[in-house]
Write a protein that holds these residues in place. Structure first.
Motif, PDB file in Angstrom:
ATOM      1  N   ILE A  34       0.857  -1.181   0.000  1.00 39.89           N
ATOM      2  CA  ILE A  34       0.000   0.000   0.000  1.00 39.89           C
ATOM      3  C   ILE A  34       0.893   1.231   0.000  1.00 39.89           C
ATOM      4  O   ILE A  34       2.093   1.149   0.296  1.00 39.89           O
TER       5      ILE A  34
ATOM      6  N   TRP B  35      -3.933   4.033   2.380  1.00 41.72           N
ATOM      7  CA  TRP B  35      -4.273   2.624   2.352  1.00 41.72           C
ATOM      8  C   TRP B  35      -4.558   2.114   0.949  1.00 41.72           C
ATOM      9  O   TRP B  35      -5.042   1.004   0.776  1.00 41.72           O
TER      10      TRP B  35
ATOM     11  N   LEU C 258       1.206  -4.382   3.990  1.00 47.63           N
ATOM     12  CA  LEU C 258       0.129  -4.735   4.907  1.00 47.63           C
ATOM     13  C   LEU C 258      -0.014  -6.254   4.916  1.00 47.63           C
ATOM     14  O   LEU C 258       0.098  -6.901   3.889  1.00 47.63           O
TER      15      LEU C 258
ATOM     16  N   ILE D  65       0.168  -4.192  11.510  1.00 40.95           N
ATOM     17  CA  ILE D  65       0.244  -2.734  11.585  1.00 40.95           C
ATOM     18  C   ILE D  65       1.446  -2.306  12.432  1.00 40.95           C
ATOM     19  O   ILE D  65       2.157  -1.350  12.098  1.00 40.95           O
TER      20      ILE D  65
END
Length: 214
Positions: free
Chosen positions: A114, A119, A142, A173
């Motif tokens: 990403i 995102w 991600l 994350i």
């Protein structure tokens, strides 16, 4: 592949819940692995520091915390038992092909690229066969659909980011935001086959969550 690779003797740990879904997924894996039993609960310090969306239900909260807890415990095992040349995978990671040689760097084996500031999916990354450095000024990865650890000492940075962060987020994350893994291997070693079911939320994942960077 790049030079200075080591011959393949790789051990694969598969993180998987002791549930019907977990058992079904493990039964479909066609490679040798050691099952590392995942938690649907977590250590108290993870519960205390974990950030959730206000609307997240109890199942989602426990799943997110349990996932981080499982990765944390496995990283601790690798570090304390000094296990080199190891892959961490999840039970929906289907093996494409394990190379005859493995890199000498901590790296992603699959994930979703990403852009660095948001995102949206990012496609302008190096797709030459081999190991490449992630340009964090442009992109992030991600998901953690396979991580290769050449030396047990490489997991110390993953352990430290969990233990030393004031606030915790989902596993992928955490390592993405802290740029804990600097490299990725292309093409991907695994592809994801979760059959549209998330064991964390019990719902179908978002449209991007099952895509691979291959």
């Amino acid at each position: 592949m790049e030079e200075n690779l080591k011959l393949k003797t790789t051990k694969i740990f598969v993180i998987s819940l002791d549930t019907e879904i977990g058992a079904t997924r493990r039964s479909k894996l066609d490679y040798k692995y050691e099952w590392f039993k995942a938690n649907d609960d977590s250590l108290d310090f993870i519960k205390t520091k974990m950030i959730h969306y206000w609307s997240a239900g109890q199942k989602s909260r426990k799943g997110k915390e349990g996932c981080l807890d499982s990765y944390y415990r496995l990283c601790k095992k690798i570090y304390e038992e000094k296990i080199d040349d190891v892959i961490i995978a999840e039970d929906d990671c289907q093996l494409i092909k394990l190379p005859d040689t493995m890199p000498n760097k901590l790296c992603y084996l699959n994930g979703l690229f990403i852009n660095a500031k948001g995102w949206k999916k990012y496609n302008d990354f190096n797709k030459d066969t081999g190991v490449h450095k992630i340009d964090y000024s442009k992109s992030r990865v991600l998901g953690s659909w396979g991580i290769y650890i050449p030396k047990y000492t490489d997991v110390k940075k993953l352990i430290d980011v969990i233990e030393n962060s004031k606030r915790l987020r989902a596993w992928d994350i955490m390592i993405m935001k802290n740029q804990s893994i600097e490299n990725y291997i292309y093409p991907s070693i695994f592809y994801i086959n979760d059959e549209g079911v998330s064991q964390i939320s019990g719902k179908k994942p978002g449209k991007n969550s099952r895509k691979n960077y291959t």
